[in-house]
Design an enzyme around this catalytic site. Sequence first.
Site, PDB file in Angstrom:
ATOM      1  N   LYS A 165       0.843  -1.192   0.000  1.00 25.11           N
ATOM      2  CA  LYS A 165       0.000   0.000   0.000  1.00 25.11           C
ATOM      3  C   LYS A 165       0.878   1.242   0.000  1.00 25.11           C
ATOM      4  CE  LYS A 165      -3.504   2.233   2.976  1.00 25.11           C
ATOM      5  NZ  LYS A 165      -4.218   2.094   4.264  1.00 25.11           N
ATOM      6  N   SER A 225      -8.833   2.874   3.988  1.00 25.64           N
ATOM      7  CA  SER A 225      -7.975   3.435   2.970  1.00 25.64           C
ATOM      8  C   SER A 225      -7.148   2.407   2.195  1.00 25.64           C
ATOM      9  CB  SER A 225      -7.020   4.447   3.627  1.00 25.64           C
ATOM     10  OG  SER A 225      -6.167   3.816   4.570  1.00 25.64           O
ATOM     11  N   SER A 249      -9.090   0.996   8.329  1.00 26.58           N
ATOM     12  CA  SER A 249      -8.612   1.020   6.947  1.00 26.58           C
ATOM     13  C   SER A 249      -8.202  -0.327   6.370  1.00 26.58           C
ATOM     14  CB  SER A 249      -7.435   1.993   6.815  1.00 26.58           C
ATOM     15  OG  SER A 249      -7.885   3.318   6.931  1.00 26.58           O
TER      16      SER A 249
END
Length: 482
Positions: free
Chosen positions: A81, A157, A181
Amino acid sequence: MTTLTASDADALTALDATDQAALVRAGTVSAEELVTAAIARIERLDPGLNAVITPAFDRALDQVRAGLPDGPFRGVPYLLKDLATEQAGVRFTEGSAFLRDHVSRRDQELVRRLRAAGLVLLGKTNTPEFGMSPTCEPLLHGPTRNPWDRTRTTGGSSGGSAAAVAARLVPAAHGNDAGGSLRFPASCCGLFGLKPGRARVPLGPAYGDAFGGWAAEHALTRTVRDSAALLDAVAGPEPGDPYPAPPAAGPFRAEVDREPGRLRIAYSLRTAGGHPVHPDCAAALDDAVRLCAGLGHEPAEAHLPGLTDEVSDAIGTVFGAAMAWIVAYWTRELGRPPRPEELEPYTRASWEHGRRVSAGDYLLAVTTLQSFARTVAGFLTRYDLWLTPTLARPPLPLGEMTSTEDDPWRTARAAAPFVAFPAVVANLTGAPAMSVPLYRSATGLPIGVHVLGRPGGEATLLRLAGQLERARPWSRRAPGGC
C-alpha cells in the site's frame, strides 16, 4: 523457465499465498513463473480496476533473479500500500499531489521483514490522500474500482490492496489501519482483514506510535491461514520501539486450526450516532449470530458502553491533530509547505481544523479515550468478543464520499452513516479486530461482519476465524471477469 499457458497462470493466481509458496518449495513452479504470472494478470486486469498505481515489475524480477531468502513465502508476489510503509527507490505519494514526485530513500522495517519472508514486491497500491477517507478515490491517481461491482467503492484506505487481492492479481497485499482502513476494504471486497493489536508489527524506523498508537500494519488476504502466517513473518518488536505488544503464546498460524472453545460473543446492531443500518448489513449480523450459535458459542445482545459525545469529540480531536502532524511531517521532509492546490479539499479542511488543536486539547482527548478504553476492557471481561456488521451500508457508489472545493466536508458527512459502527474502538484501545466475509447481498455485494477482541487476543480471533472459514468457505468465490 517453463512458459505457462494463460490457463495455468490463472490457476496459479487462484491459489492463496500458502499454496503458492508450497509449489515453489516443491519445485513444481519457480518463483519467476509465479511473479511473471502475477505481472501478466496485473497488466491484463488492472486497467479496469486502478489498484496498482506504481508498478515495480523490473525491480521485482531483479529481486527474483538475484536469489530470494528461504522464507515461508519464497517467491510469492505481493503489493505494498502506498501509505506509511516506504520501499527505497520506489515512488511514494500517499495519494497526495504534495508527494507526486517523491521517491523513498529508505525501507521501513516491515518491508525488510516482508523481503526476508521471501515475498516479491511488485509495486504500490492506491490509497486516498494520506489514508484519511473510507473510500479509495484520490484526485492524484483516480478511483480504484471494486471488482465485485466496478461502479462502487472498495472502501478505504487500503482500497487498492483490497481490489488487487479480490481480483486475484496477488494472493495477499499489505495494508494498514488507524480507524478501520484494513477492515472496511475487507468488507467491501469480500476478504479477510485482521487488524493486529498495538505494537504487534513495528512501525519503524520512521515512526514509533503513529496516531498515538492507533495505527497498525498488516495485510488483506483471501484466507485466514495466509493472514496468520504473514503475521508470524513480520510480528515482533524492533529495537527502540516505544512499547511491546503482549507476547504471543505461539505461532499465529497454528491457532487457525485450533478449535476456539465455547465463546461468549456480545453482538449489537446499534450504531454510533444512531445512524440507520441497511437491511443487508442487519441480515449479515443475524446470519453470523446464527452461525456462531450453531457452532456452539454463546451469542448475547449487548451494546458497547461508554460511546458518549465526549468520546466522539475526542476521536475527532485526535484525527485533526493527526492530519496536522502528517502535513507537518512531510513539510519537514520535503523542505517546504504544500501549495493550496497540492491538497484535496477535505484534506485541506482537516489540516486547517487540526492546526487549531492545541497540545493541551490533544492530551485531554487522549485522557478521555484512555478512560473509555478502560470501559471497553471492563465490558470485555464479561464477553470474549464483540460482534457487529463491519459497515452500516453495502459498498457505496463511487463519488458519494468525495469532497469538492465548495463542500470540503462532504466526505466526512457522507462517510459517517457508512462507517457508523465504531471500528476505531480497536485502534484507540489497541485491541485486535477483524472483518470476516461471511455474507453477500441479494445483488452479490460482499458484506463483512466485524469482531473486536481483547488486547493481546489475536489467537482467539484467529481460532474463531478459522472455524468460521471451515464452516462457510469463502475464498473460492471470485468476482466476475476475474
